[in-house]
Design a protein around this motif. Structure first.
Motif, PDB file in Angstrom:
ATOM      1  N   ALA A 208       3.127  -8.018  -4.548  1.00 40.59           N
ATOM      2  CA  ALA A 208       2.407  -6.959  -3.835  1.00 40.59           C
ATOM      3  C   ALA A 208       1.259  -6.430  -4.678  1.00 40.59           C
ATOM      4  O   ALA A 208       0.160  -6.163  -4.168  1.00 40.59           O
ATOM      5  CB  ALA A 208       3.366  -5.832  -3.456  1.00 40.59           C
ATOM      6  N   ALA A 209       1.489  -6.271  -5.985  1.00 40.92           N
ATOM      7  CA  ALA A 209       0.434  -5.794  -6.881  1.00 40.92           C
ATOM      8  C   ALA A 209      -0.714  -6.792  -6.960  1.00 40.92           C
ATOM      9  O   ALA A 209      -1.870  -6.412  -7.198  1.00 40.92           O
ATOM     10  CB  ALA A 209       1.006  -5.538  -8.279  1.00 40.92           C
ATOM     11  N   LEU A 210      -0.406  -8.070  -6.721  1.00 36.94           N
ATOM     12  CA  LEU A 210      -1.430  -9.114  -6.745  1.00 36.94           C
ATOM     13  C   LEU A 210      -2.201  -9.172  -5.427  1.00 36.94           C
ATOM     14  O   LEU A 210      -3.226  -9.843  -5.329  1.00 36.94           O
ATOM     15  CB  LEU A 210      -0.757 -10.467  -7.020  1.00 36.94           C
ATOM     16  CG  LEU A 210      -1.632 -11.651  -7.426  1.00 36.94           C
ATOM     17  CD1 LEU A 210      -2.357 -11.382  -8.737  1.00 36.94           C
ATOM     18  CD2 LEU A 210      -0.794 -12.917  -7.523  1.00 36.94           C
ATOM     19  N   GLY A 211      -1.701  -8.452  -4.414  1.00 36.78           N
ATOM     20  CA  GLY A 211      -2.380  -8.433  -3.120  1.00 36.78           C
ATOM     21  C   GLY A 211      -1.707  -9.253  -2.039  1.00 36.78           C
ATOM     22  O   GLY A 211      -2.247  -9.390  -0.938  1.00 36.78           O
ATOM     23  N   ALA A 212      -0.534  -9.804  -2.322  1.00 34.28           N
ATOM     24  CA  ALA A 212       0.182 -10.591  -1.318  1.00 34.28           C
ATOM     25  C   ALA A 212       0.711  -9.681  -0.214  1.00 34.28           C
ATOM     26  O   ALA A 212       0.923  -8.480  -0.408  1.00 34.28           O
ATOM     27  CB  ALA A 212       1.335 -11.354  -1.964  1.00 34.28           C
ATOM     28  N   PHE A 213       0.934 -10.271   0.954  1.00 31.25           N
ATOM     29  CA  PHE A 213       1.434  -9.522   2.111  1.00 31.25           C
ATOM     30  C   PHE A 213       2.943  -9.361   1.963  1.00 31.25           C
ATOM     31  O   PHE A 213       3.729 -10.229   2.356  1.00 31.25           O
ATOM     32  CB  PHE A 213       1.088 -10.256   3.400  1.00 31.25           C
ATOM     33  CG  PHE A 213       1.578  -9.564   4.641  1.00 31.25           C
ATOM     34  CD1 PHE A 213       1.213  -8.258   4.910  1.00 31.25           C
ATOM     35  CD2 PHE A 213       2.388 -10.232   5.541  1.00 31.25           C
ATOM     36  CE1 PHE A 213       1.658  -7.612   6.062  1.00 31.25           C
ATOM     37  CE2 PHE A 213       2.833  -9.609   6.694  1.00 31.25           C
ATOM     38  CZ  PHE A 213       2.474  -8.301   6.956  1.00 31.25           C
ATOM     39  N   VAL A 214       3.344  -8.234   1.381  1.00 33.56           N
ATOM     40  CA  VAL A 214       4.757  -7.909   1.195  1.00 33.56           C
ATOM     41  C   VAL A 214       5.016  -6.610   1.940  1.00 33.56           C
ATOM     42  O   VAL A 214       4.725  -5.520   1.426  1.00 33.56           O
ATOM     43  CB  VAL A 214       5.110  -7.760  -0.301  1.00 33.56           C
ATOM     44  CG1 VAL A 214       6.580  -7.394  -0.463  1.00 33.56           C
ATOM     45  CG2 VAL A 214       4.790  -9.050  -1.052  1.00 33.56           C
ATOM     46  N   PRO A 215       5.523  -6.684   3.179  1.00 35.56           N
ATOM     47  CA  PRO A 215       5.722  -5.468   3.983  1.00 35.56           C
ATOM     48  C   PRO A 215       6.635  -4.475   3.270  1.00 35.56           C
ATOM     49  O   PRO A 215       7.740  -4.821   2.865  1.00 35.56           O
ATOM     50  CB  PRO A 215       6.357  -5.998   5.270  1.00 35.56           C
ATOM     51  CG  PRO A 215       5.937  -7.426   5.341  1.00 35.56           C
ATOM     52  CD  PRO A 215       5.883  -7.896   3.927  1.00 35.56           C
ATOM     53  N   GLY A 216       6.140  -3.242   3.146  1.00 35.73           N
ATOM     54  CA  GLY A 216       6.901  -2.235   2.404  1.00 35.73           C
ATOM     55  C   GLY A 216       7.479  -1.128   3.255  1.00 35.73           C
ATOM     56  O   GLY A 216       8.072  -0.194   2.718  1.00 35.73           O
ATOM     57  N   SER A 217       7.322  -1.213   4.563  1.00 36.15           N
ATOM     58  CA  SER A 217       7.852  -0.180   5.442  1.00 36.15           C
ATOM     59  C   SER A 217       8.380  -0.831   6.712  1.00 36.15           C
ATOM     60  O   SER A 217       8.074  -1.996   7.002  1.00 36.15           O
ATOM     61  CB  SER A 217       6.757   0.832   5.811  1.00 36.15           C
ATOM     62  OG  SER A 217       5.765   0.216   6.614  1.00 36.15           O
ATOM     63  N   ARG A 218       9.158  -0.080   7.469  1.00 36.44           N
ATOM     64  CA  ARG A 218       9.719  -0.624   8.698  1.00 36.44           C
ATOM     65  C   ARG A 218       8.608  -1.060   9.669  1.00 36.44           C
ATOM     66  O   ARG A 218       8.672  -2.138  10.251  1.00 36.44           O
ATOM     67  CB  ARG A 218      10.618   0.422   9.365  1.00 36.44           C
ATOM     68  CG  ARG A 218      11.316  -0.084  10.638  1.00 36.44           C
ATOM     69  CD  ARG A 218      12.176   0.999  11.253  1.00 36.44           C
ATOM     70  NE  ARG A 218      13.246   1.415  10.372  1.00 36.44           N
ATOM     71  CZ  ARG A 218      14.426   0.818  10.286  1.00 36.44           C
ATOM     72  NH1 ARG A 218      14.690  -0.261  11.040  1.00 36.44           N
ATOM     73  NH2 ARG A 218      15.352   1.271   9.454  1.00 36.44           N
ATOM     74  N   GLU A 219       7.589  -0.221   9.849  1.00 34.17           N
ATOM     75  CA  GLU A 219       6.568  -0.559  10.837  1.00 34.17           C
ATOM     76  C   GLU A 219       5.750  -1.778  10.421  1.00 34.17           C
ATOM     77  O   GLU A 219       5.384  -2.603  11.267  1.00 34.17           O
ATOM     78  CB  GLU A 219       5.656   0.638  11.119  1.00 34.17           C
ATOM     79  CG  GLU A 219       4.894   1.178   9.937  1.00 34.17           C
ATOM     80  CD  GLU A 219       4.056   2.395  10.315  1.00 34.17           C
ATOM     81  OE1 GLU A 219       4.080   2.793  11.494  1.00 34.17           O
ATOM     82  OE2 GLU A 219       3.373   2.940   9.419  1.00 34.17           O
ATOM     83  N   VAL A 220       5.483  -1.936   9.130  1.00 31.80           N
ATOM     84  CA  VAL A 220       4.738  -3.116   8.692  1.00 31.80           C
ATOM     85  C   VAL A 220       5.615  -4.367   8.782  1.00 31.80           C
ATOM     86  O   VAL A 220       5.135  -5.457   9.135  1.00 31.80           O
ATOM     87  CB  VAL A 220       4.176  -2.920   7.269  1.00 31.80           C
ATOM     88  CG1 VAL A 220       3.462  -4.177   6.798  1.00 31.80           C
ATOM     89  CG2 VAL A 220       3.219  -1.739   7.240  1.00 31.80           C
ATOM     90  N   TRP A 221       6.909  -4.214   8.474  1.00 29.18           N
ATOM     91  CA  TRP A 221       7.809  -5.363   8.624  1.00 29.18           C
ATOM     92  C   TRP A 221       7.877  -5.804  10.086  1.00 29.18           C
ATOM     93  O   TRP A 221       7.815  -6.998  10.390  1.00 29.18           O
ATOM     94  CB  TRP A 221       9.211  -5.039   8.123  1.00 29.18           C
ATOM     95  CG  TRP A 221      10.160  -6.187   8.384  1.00 29.18           C
ATOM     96  CD1 TRP A 221      11.098  -6.277   9.372  1.00 29.18           C
ATOM     97  CD2 TRP A 221      10.188  -7.431   7.674  1.00 29.18           C
ATOM     98  NE1 TRP A 221      11.724  -7.502   9.327  1.00 29.18           N
ATOM     99  CE2 TRP A 221      11.185  -8.225   8.294  1.00 29.18           C
ATOM    100  CE3 TRP A 221       9.478  -7.941   6.581  1.00 29.18           C
ATOM    101  CZ2 TRP A 221      11.481  -9.511   7.847  1.00 29.18           C
ATOM    102  CZ3 TRP A 221       9.782  -9.221   6.141  1.00 29.18           C
ATOM    103  CH2 TRP A 221      10.768  -9.992   6.769  1.00 29.18           C
ATOM    104  N   GLU A 222       7.998  -4.842  10.982  1.00 32.93           N
ATOM    105  CA  GLU A 222       8.069  -5.193  12.403  1.00 32.93           C
ATOM    106  C   GLU A 222       6.778  -5.827  12.882  1.00 32.93           C
ATOM    107  O   GLU A 222       6.793  -6.724  13.736  1.00 32.93           O
ATOM    108  CB  GLU A 222       8.440  -3.957  13.219  1.00 32.93           C
ATOM    109  CG  GLU A 222       9.883  -3.525  12.953  1.00 32.93           C
ATOM    110  CD  GLU A 222      10.280  -2.231  13.642  1.00 32.93           C
ATOM    111  OE1 GLU A 222       9.379  -1.557  14.220  1.00 32.93           O
ATOM    112  OE2 GLU A 222      11.476  -1.885  13.603  1.00 32.93           O
ATOM    113  N   LEU A 223       5.632  -5.398  12.330  1.00 32.73           N
ATOM    114  CA  LEU A 223       4.367  -6.072  12.638  1.00 32.73           C
ATOM    115  C   LEU A 223       4.413  -7.514  12.143  1.00 32.73           C
ATOM    116  O   LEU A 223       3.982  -8.441  12.845  1.00 32.73           O
ATOM    117  CB  LEU A 223       3.199  -5.334  11.998  1.00 32.73           C
ATOM    118  CG  LEU A 223       1.830  -6.018  12.120  1.00 32.73           C
ATOM    119  CD1 LEU A 223       1.394  -6.081  13.583  1.00 32.73           C
ATOM    120  CD2 LEU A 223       0.785  -5.310  11.273  1.00 32.73           C
ATOM    121  N   ALA A 224       4.943  -7.712  10.930  1.00 29.74           N
ATOM    122  CA  ALA A 224       5.027  -9.071  10.382  1.00 29.74           C
ATOM    123  C   ALA A 224       5.839  -9.982  11.294  1.00 29.74           C
ATOM    124  O   ALA A 224       5.465 -11.139  11.532  1.00 29.74           O
ATOM    125  CB  ALA A 224       5.643  -9.032   8.987  1.00 29.74           C
TER     126      ALA A 224
END
Length: 310
Positions: A208-224
């Motif tokens: 995530a610190a490198l900029g990879a798409f690592v969903p960190g919340s419920r709403e972002v995970w559900e978007l993923a």
């Protein structure tokens, strides 16, 4: 330059706010530009204005909208899958056509050919939208011809290897596991438990610190889970109008070679133009932040051709 005309369309999430820019003379084409991922507005940050300027100078009218929940648009981009965005683009195009007609339309007030333009994630969107609207052509700008999950795997692998991680293979195996969970639609609580295992958590935090798409919340995970499994192959097989696919050969976000191979395997040669521009990154820019030679000229030339303009 004439101020843009305001546009209001009705999308699946509510009203969509946009603008219609008119060329100085009669319009020879109408280009609808759809932005990329995240909370993108009608300018796609600063990417669209110079492309739009080149199109306007060539005699094309240009329309674009804020994504759901961005700028003046209602709804939420966090709950909008790619087919939903395609529905929004088609709805926005209908309104833009009507507005252009009310403003005088093309030469002699005639209707003009329409081209869909999508950058990055917008490339998947406009391919889907092409089957929902009567268009003369489609442009994908750094638009992957693989699934979002595979695109994210490539992007992360490129970033990790460029960073010189000694444990690159192990880190990428963890990321692949995360994408696999999203692709099968795993619930957020399951993904959170899987990610919480100490050795995985450390790797995912570093990614995530490198900029990879690592969903960190419920709403972002559900978007993923809505996005990563989208496969553009069906839309490419259904395509019945010319397609221009533009890439930069130094794009670290999109697997260019795989995308070109997929396009050549799925789209009839008579409909397909591929341009891979030397030195271009994901935004078709070089290291100095300027567009690489050939961009956006290749887009303008394609629009002119499919519109039958000189």
């Amino acid at each position: 330059m004439t101020p843009p005309l305001p546009l209001v369309a009705r999308g699946g999430g509510g009203t969509l706010a946009g603008s219609l820019w008119l060329p100085d003379g009669p319009a020879r084409a109408l280009v609808l530009m759809h932005p990329g991922s995240g909370p993108s507005d009608r300018d796609n940050d600063a990417f669209f204005p110079p492309v739009r300027g080149a199109l306007l100078a060539a005699g094309a009218a240009v329309a674009s909208y804020d994504k759901r929940g961005v700028g003046g648009s209602e709804g939420s981009w966090l709950t909008t899958a790619i087919p939903d965005q395609a529905d929004d683009a088609a709805a926005g195009l209908r309104v833009a056509r009507t507005a252009l007609g009310a403003a005088g339309g093309g030469i002699g007030g005639a209707a003009v050919p329409t081209v869909l333009f999508g950058h990055s994630q917008g490339g998947w969107v406009v391919l889907e939208a092409a089957s929902r609207a009567d268009v003369a052509g489609v442009v994908t700008s750094s638009g992957p011809a693989v699934t979002p999950g595979d695109q994210e795997r490539f992007s992360t692998a490129t970033a990790v290897r460029r960073a010189g991680w000694a444990d690159a293979d192990e880190a990428l195996a963890v990321f692949d596991g995360l994408m696999a969970l999203a692709e099968r639609g795993a619930a957020y609580d399951e993904a959170r438990a899987w990610s919480g295992v100490s050795e995985r958590r450390d790797v995912l935090d570093r990614l995530a610190a490198l900029g990879a798409f690592v969903p960190g919340s419920r709403e972002v995970w559900e978007l993923a889970t809505l996005l990563v499994g989208h496969d553009p192959q069906d839309a490419l097989r259904r395509l019945r109008v010319p397609l221009l696919a533009v890439f930069g050969d130094d794009d670290g976000v999109v697997p260019v070679e795989r995308s070109v191979a997929a396009l050549r395997g799925l789209v009839p040669p008579r409909l397909l133009d591929v341009a891979v521009l030397a030195g271009g990154d994901h935004r078709l820019q070089s290291v100095d932040g300027r567009f690489v030679p050939g961009y956006p000229d290749v887009v303008v030339d394609f629009v002119r051709r499919v519109a039958g303009a000189p």
